[in-house]
Structure formats: structure tokens, C-alpha cells
Design an enzyme around this catalytic site. Structure first.
Site, short mmCIF file in Angstrom:
data_model
loop_
_atom_site.label_atom_id
_atom_site.label_comp_id
_atom_site.label_asym_id
_atom_site.label_seq_id
_atom_site.Cartn_x
_atom_site.Cartn_y
_atom_site.Cartn_z
N LYS A 169 40.54 39.95 -48.92
CA LYS A 169 40.88 39.05 -47.80
C LYS A 169 41.92 38.03 -48.25
O LYS A 169 42.93 37.81 -47.59
CB LYS A 169 39.63 38.30 -47.32
CG LYS A 169 39.92 37.11 -46.40
CD LYS A 169 38.65 36.39 -45.98
CE LYS A 169 38.25 35.27 -46.85
NZ LYS A 169 39.03 34.03 -46.70
N ASN A 170 41.70 37.41 -49.42
CA ASN A 170 42.56 36.32 -49.86
C ASN A 170 43.87 36.77 -50.47
O ASN A 170 44.66 35.96 -50.95
CB ASN A 170 41.78 35.39 -50.80
CG ASN A 170 40.70 34.65 -50.03
OD1 ASN A 170 40.76 34.57 -48.80
ND2 ASN A 170 39.71 34.12 -50.72
N CYS B 205 36.52 27.57 -42.53
CA CYS B 205 35.20 27.22 -43.08
C CYS B 205 35.05 25.71 -43.28
O CYS B 205 35.90 25.08 -43.88
CB CYS B 205 34.98 27.89 -44.43
SG CYS B 205 34.78 29.66 -44.36
N ARG C 250 39.49 20.08 -44.41
CA ARG C 250 40.02 20.36 -45.75
C ARG C 250 41.46 19.87 -45.83
O ARG C 250 42.28 20.20 -44.99
CB ARG C 250 39.89 21.85 -46.06
CG ARG C 250 38.44 22.24 -46.27
CD ARG C 250 38.20 23.71 -46.11
NE ARG C 250 38.81 24.55 -47.12
CZ ARG C 250 38.85 25.88 -47.08
NH1 ARG C 250 38.33 26.49 -46.03
NH2 ARG C 250 39.39 26.59 -48.03
N PRO C 251 41.79 19.05 -46.86
CA PRO C 251 43.09 18.40 -46.91
C PRO C 251 44.27 19.36 -47.09
O PRO C 251 44.08 20.48 -47.57
CB PRO C 251 42.97 17.47 -48.13
CG PRO C 251 41.91 18.10 -48.98
CD PRO C 251 40.96 18.79 -48.05
N ILE C 252 45.47 18.95 -46.68
CA ILE C 252 46.71 19.71 -46.91
C ILE C 252 47.77 18.83 -47.56
O ILE C 252 48.97 19.14 -47.50
CB ILE C 252 47.23 20.34 -45.60
CG1 ILE C 252 47.55 19.28 -44.56
CG2 ILE C 252 46.26 21.38 -45.04
CD1 ILE C 252 48.33 19.83 -43.34
N LEU D 201 48.60 18.43 -50.63
CA LEU D 201 49.40 19.09 -51.68
C LEU D 201 50.59 19.84 -51.07
O LEU D 201 51.67 19.88 -51.65
CB LEU D 201 48.52 20.06 -52.47
CG LEU D 201 47.36 19.47 -53.27
CD1 LEU D 201 46.52 20.58 -53.89
CD2 LEU D 201 47.86 18.51 -54.34
N ASP E 57 33.56 31.03 -54.42
CA ASP E 57 33.22 31.97 -53.34
C ASP E 57 32.06 32.87 -53.72
O ASP E 57 31.52 33.60 -52.87
CB ASP E 57 34.43 32.81 -52.96
CG ASP E 57 35.59 31.96 -52.44
OD1 ASP E 57 36.73 32.46 -52.41
OD2 ASP E 57 35.35 30.78 -52.11
N ARG F 148 34.51 37.46 -40.40
CA ARG F 148 35.82 36.92 -40.76
C ARG F 148 36.29 37.46 -42.11
O ARG F 148 37.48 37.54 -42.37
CB ARG F 148 35.76 35.38 -40.85
CG ARG F 148 35.67 34.66 -39.52
CD ARG F 148 35.76 33.16 -39.75
NE ARG F 148 36.86 32.85 -40.64
CZ ARG F 148 36.86 31.80 -41.47
NH1 ARG F 148 35.80 31.02 -41.54
NH2 ARG F 148 37.89 31.58 -42.26
C1 EPZ Z 1 41.48 29.51 -51.46
O1 EPZ Z 1 41.36 28.41 -50.56
C2 EPZ Z 1 40.61 30.60 -50.82
N1 EPZ Z 1 41.11 30.86 -49.49
C3 EPZ Z 1 39.17 30.08 -50.71
O2 EPZ Z 1 38.37 31.12 -50.22
C4 EPZ Z 1 38.66 29.72 -52.09
O3 EPZ Z 1 37.39 29.12 -51.96
C5 EPZ Z 1 39.61 28.69 -52.75
O4 EPZ Z 1 40.96 29.19 -52.77
C6 EPZ Z 1 39.23 28.38 -54.17
O5 EPZ Z 1 39.15 29.53 -54.93
C7 EPZ Z 1 42.22 31.63 -49.34
O6 EPZ Z 1 42.86 32.09 -50.27
C8 EPZ Z 1 42.64 31.89 -47.92
P1 EPZ Z 1 42.07 25.31 -52.66
P2 EPZ Z 1 42.30 27.15 -50.69
O7 EPZ Z 1 43.27 24.70 -52.03
O8 EPZ Z 1 43.56 27.51 -51.35
C9 EPZ Z 1 41.55 20.70 -52.66
C10 EPZ Z 1 36.76 32.11 -48.88
O9 EPZ Z 1 35.53 31.93 -48.75
N2 EPZ Z 1 42.84 20.58 -51.96
O10 EPZ Z 1 42.23 26.05 -53.93
O11 EPZ Z 1 42.31 26.51 -49.39
C11 EPZ Z 1 40.47 21.35 -51.78
O12 EPZ Z 1 39.86 20.43 -50.94
C12 EPZ Z 1 37.69 30.91 -48.97
O13 EPZ Z 1 37.33 33.21 -48.94
C13 EPZ Z 1 43.35 19.31 -51.76
O14 EPZ Z 1 42.74 18.31 -52.14
O15 EPZ Z 1 41.43 26.27 -51.65
C14 EPZ Z 1 39.51 21.89 -52.81
O16 EPZ Z 1 38.61 20.90 -53.22
C15 EPZ Z 1 36.97 29.63 -48.81
N3 EPZ Z 1 44.53 19.20 -51.10
C16 EPZ Z 1 40.44 22.26 -53.97
O17 EPZ Z 1 41.69 21.61 -53.73
C17 EPZ Z 1 45.23 20.29 -50.64
O18 EPZ Z 1 46.31 20.13 -50.06
C18 EPZ Z 1 40.69 23.74 -54.09
O19 EPZ Z 1 40.97 24.20 -52.82
C19 EPZ Z 1 44.70 21.57 -50.86
C20 EPZ Z 1 43.49 21.70 -51.53
#
Ligand code: EPZ
Length: 423
Positions: free
Chosen positions: A22-23, A119, A126-128, A130, A310, A403
Site C-alpha cells: 500500500k505504502n 487514520c 497529523r502535521p504537515i 515538514l 504499523d 483501506r
Molecule cells: C508513513 O506515514 C506511512 N504512510 C504510515 O503508514 C507509517 O505509519 C509511517 O510512514 C511511519 O512508518 C504512508 O506511507 C502513506 P511520518 P507518514 O511522516 O509518512 C511526524 C499505515 O498504517 N511528522 O513518517 O505520514 C508524524 O506526526 C500508515 O499504513 C511531523 O511532525 O508518517 C509522526 O509522528 C499509518 N510533521 C512522525 O513524523 C510532518 O510534516 C512520522 O510520521 C510529517 C510527519
């Protein structure tokens, strides 16, 4: 609302195939915004989030043609007005919609979108930050008002970007976007996931100049154009790990998990050694046999190659069946342990120490209940608990599970599970 009805305690044995990741799949559809020419993608999991991603491209006038099961051809628009807005009704449905922003900004110079949905596993939305900070460093103007964003950039310029947090999608998004920035961009403190390496390999096969994917520093030279190409989605390591923990917890195998990449799950096999799970790794499959006594083992989730967040929910269910106490430390998200309340209702002995830590005491006899799937991974963990439980369980809101898992009930029935989907 569709639901699963499960009668537990049936022995599980046989073979189960792992789908495409999926990812990984959710990064290929947005990439089409950057390429000229056809993209042919195979091993695509037929899951709800992929459908939303396809709908997003179609809404932007792309042609997304299904060739046959798991194979799609994506062709750029041949006419019609260029669009700069991502449809809110789709962005609200899945977090990975954020992956369309960078490519749209890089290829069209402007994009507007609401804050992504998906989710609810982090505090609030969830923040964006970055993403926005990085686009800003590359010269984009950011207008953000009440959770709606307008980004513009005549021409993106290369930048040195240090991610204050390790983020999978931020790494992937900036890796794609920097392909169209003038000069060489350096990304530091990057995520190392196999899906990122696979994405970079495909981009380079389309003419990109990316080095260092899979390491903490990635360098991207700006180029003028990307051609189309053929891409096969890598197997879903989260699905493979989830099936391995189901087989270990039910302890009634053998179960052969086919079409996976065992080396993408070293952190899990390391834990299996400590727990005492009887397993055999092959080149593209894993066999889980019957184990004597399973022992509890602490775990902390971590960025790749550490233990994936995950996989935490299924692992927590496994720990309800092992002997002893285990501390589960969820370090990535602060709402991903709330589902343990449902396990406690089923008879598990779990103490929540704080939003990031629970202590699981086992083994516990689980009993069937009426449950609701709060999100994707917790949903599949509740299915595992229901398959281990005495009696009948009903799980509502299974859209969350669809999903990310293709025809999960059918595949589990292939192992002997008593699970029905009621529309
Ligand atoms: C990816 O999400 C995966 N989703 C997630 O899988 C997975 O849990 C996650 O990576 C961690 O392995 C996809 O690839 C579509 P992150 P992502 O940004 O990239 C913080 C599933 O169940 N953060 O690595 O969104 C965030 O809050 C899903 O398949 C910021 O602070 O996760 C988290 O604490 C769920 N600011 C940490 O970074 C930002 O701008 C890691 O999140 C972005 C993230």
C-alpha cells in the site's frame, strides 16, 4: 455499515499470498503528475486508498486504465483545462493525498488543498509542517488559512533541507519535487524505508538523478523532464509481518506466507527469536510452524529498519497470548495504543501506563465481542484477536480495514478462518 462476523479458535494452516505494498502504490499515482508518457504499474493492491488515489488522478483529467487485476496504465491529460486544486472530498479521506502536493507544485507552479485526512493515530490532525517548511525553502509561497493551503512557485530552486523529524512521506515527497528544482537538492535525516528505495529506482528509470535513497542523505539533481515507464510494486512488508504474527499467535500452523521479502522484516524475526516462535525464512516466503511455549518480549517502535509502528497493533495482540509481561512502547504516534481498550473488553490483561506505553500480561483467554475498527492497523489487530477468541465477534466500520488490505476475509478463509463480510 459493512462488518465482519468472526467465530474464533479455528486452526489456521495453509498458504497465504502477500499483496503489493500500500505504502509504495500510494506514491506512484502522484508521480504521474511529473512524467510525460505512459506509466504502466503492476502488482497494485486493490484497496480503498488506491481507489481514492486513482480517483484523484482522474479528477485531474488523467486517464487511469485498468489493464487487468493489479495492472494499471496512467496517461497524462490530452486536453481540458489544467486544474490546480486537489478535491477536498478525496483529500479528507486519506493521509497519502499529501503526496500529490509536491508534484503538482513542481509541474504546475501552484496547488491548493485542505489539510489531509486519514487514520486518526496522532494527536489532533497529523502535521504537515515538514512538507510546508521544505517547499518554502525551495522558494514556494505558502498561504495557510483555517486548515486550507495555497502554494505557488514560478520556479522551484534547489535547497539543503534537514528534516527535524524522520518522515517517510516527507522524504518521498521532497525527493520527487526536487527532481524539478533548479540545481542540486540535499535532503538530510531522511527515512530509510524500502518503499523509498523502490520509488527512487523507478524515478531514476524515468530519467531522474537521485542518489542515496535508503540512506539518511539523499541528493537530487534537477532535470527538465521525466519520461514514463514500467514499475512493479514491491510486496507489502506490513502485511507479511501481520500474517506472521497471526500465525504465531494462533499457534496452529504451519502457515506459509508467500511472495514477501523477509529481509524487510529483520526487526520482527529478531523478536520472534526472543519469543520462541518456530519459523523458517526462505527467499520469498516465510513458514510459521507450531511453537512450544511463547515468551513475552518488550518492544519499542522505531523508524526503519527498527520495528515498524504499523506492526505494533498486531504485536500487542500476540503479546496477549505469550507467557509473562511485555512493555509496548509506541514512539511514533500518540493515539495508536487506544485500541487496547477493546482487547481489555475481550479479556486481555493490559495496563496503559501513558499514551505511548502499555504493559501486557499474558497469556489471556479472549472472548468474542461487538467491536468497531478505529483505523487500519488497529482494525486488523482486532480481527486477529477475534480469530483467537472464544465465540463470536462482530467488527464494524471495516472500510478502515479495506483501506489497506485487499480481500482480507477471503484470504483468511483460505487458511481456515471463520470470517464473513456482512454488507
Ligand atoms: C508513513 O506515514 C506511512 N504512510 C504510515 O503508514 C507509517 O505509519 C509511517 O510512514 C511511519 O512508518 C504512508 O506511507 C502513506 P511520518 P507518514 O511522516 O509518512 C511526524 C499505515 O498504517 N511528522 O513518517 O505520514 C508524524 O506526526 C500508515 O499504513 C511531523 O511532525 O508518517 C509522526 O509522528 C499509518 N510533521 C512522525 O513524523 C510532518 O510534516 C512520522 O510520521 C510529517 C510527519
Amino acid at each position: 455499515m459493512a462488518k465482519f462476523v468472526i467465530h474464533g479458535r479455528k486452526p489456521l494452516k495453509g498458504e497465504i499470498e502477500v499483496s503489493g505494498a500500500k505504502n509504495a502504490a500510494l506514491k506512484i499515482f502522484p508521480l504521474a503528475l511529473l512524467t510525460r508518457g505512459t506509466i504502466r504499474v503492476s502488482n497494485v493492491p486493490e484497496i480503498e486508498d488506491v481507489s481514492r488515489s486513482r480517483e484523484m488522478l482522474t479528477a485531474l483529467n488523467y486517464e487511469v486504465k485498468k489493464i487487468k487485476k493489479g495492472i494499471f496504465e496512467i496517461n497524462p491529460p490530452t486536453g481540458g483545462q489544467k486544474k490546480f486544486e486537489l478535491p477536498s472530498n478525496l483529500v479528507n479521506k486519506f493521509r497519502a493525498s499529501i503526496m500529490f502536493v509536491g508534484p503538482m507544485l513542481a509541474s504546475r507552479g501552484k496547488v491548493s488543498f485542505p489539510h489531509p485526512g486519514g487514520c486518526v493515530i496522532g494527536a489532533g490532525t497529523r502535521p504537515i509542517d515538514l512538507f510546508l517548511d521544505s517547499f518554502h525553502k525551495m522558494g514556494a509561497k505558502i498561504n495557510a488559512a483555517s486548515n486550507y493551503y495555497r502554494l505557488t512557485a514560478k520556479k522551484l530552486k534547489a535547497a539543503d533541507i534537514f528534516f527535524s523529524k524522520i518522515s517517510v512521506t516527507a522524504t518521498e515527497s521532497l525527493m520527487m519535487t526536487a527532481c524539478f528544482a533548479q540545481g542540486e537538492t540535499t535532503l538530510k535525516n531522511c527515512a530509510l524505508e524500502p518503499e523509498i528505495v523502490s520509488l527512487a529506482e523507478f524515478l531514476n528509470s524515468c530519467g531522474a538523478k537521485i542518489q542515496g535513497a535508503g540512506t539518511a542523505t539523499i541528493k537530487i539533481k534537477g532535470i527538465k523532464k521525466l519520461r514514463g515507464g514500467e514499475y512493479k510494486i514491491i510486496p507489502d512488508r506490513i502485511e507479511a509481518g501481520t500474517f506472521a504474527m497471526l500465525a504465531a499467535a494462533s499457534n496452529s500452523g504451519p502457515v506459509l506466507i508467500k511472495n514477501c521479502v523477509p529481509e524487510h522484516l529483520e526487526a520482527l524475526w529478531n523478536l520472534f527469536d526472543k519469543i520462541g516462535v518456530n519459523y523458517v525464512l526462505n527467499k520469498n516466503s516465510v513458514k510459521i510452524g507450531r511453537s512450544k511455549k511463547l515468551l513475552s518480549c518488550d518492544v519499542s517502535t522505531h523508524e526503519y529498519p527498527g520495528f515498524a509502528t504499523d506492526l505494533q497493533s498486531p504485536y500487542t495482540v500476540l503479546m496477549t497470548q505469550t507467557h509473562g509481561s511485555s512493555l509496548i512502547h509506541e514512539t511514533i504516534y500518540d493515539r495508536r495504543l487506544l485500541f487496547t481498550d477493546s482487547l481489555t473488553q475481550m479479556g486481555a490483561n493490559i495496563i496503559m501506563a501513558d499514551p505511548h506505553r502499555v504493559v501486557v500480561n499474558g497469556p489471556s483467554k479472549l472472548h468474542g465481542r461487538k467491536l468497531v475498527s478505529p483505523d487500519l492497523r488497529a482494525g486488523v489487530a482486532l480481527i486477529i484477536a477475534a480469530l483467537l477468541a472464544q465465540g463470536k465477534t462482530e467488527i464494524d466500520n471495516i472500510y478502515q480495514i479495506d483501506r489497506g488490505y485487499e480481500r482480507l476475509d477471503e484470504r483468511l478463509r483460505g487458511l481456515g478462518a471463520d470470517i464473513k463480510r456482512l454488507a
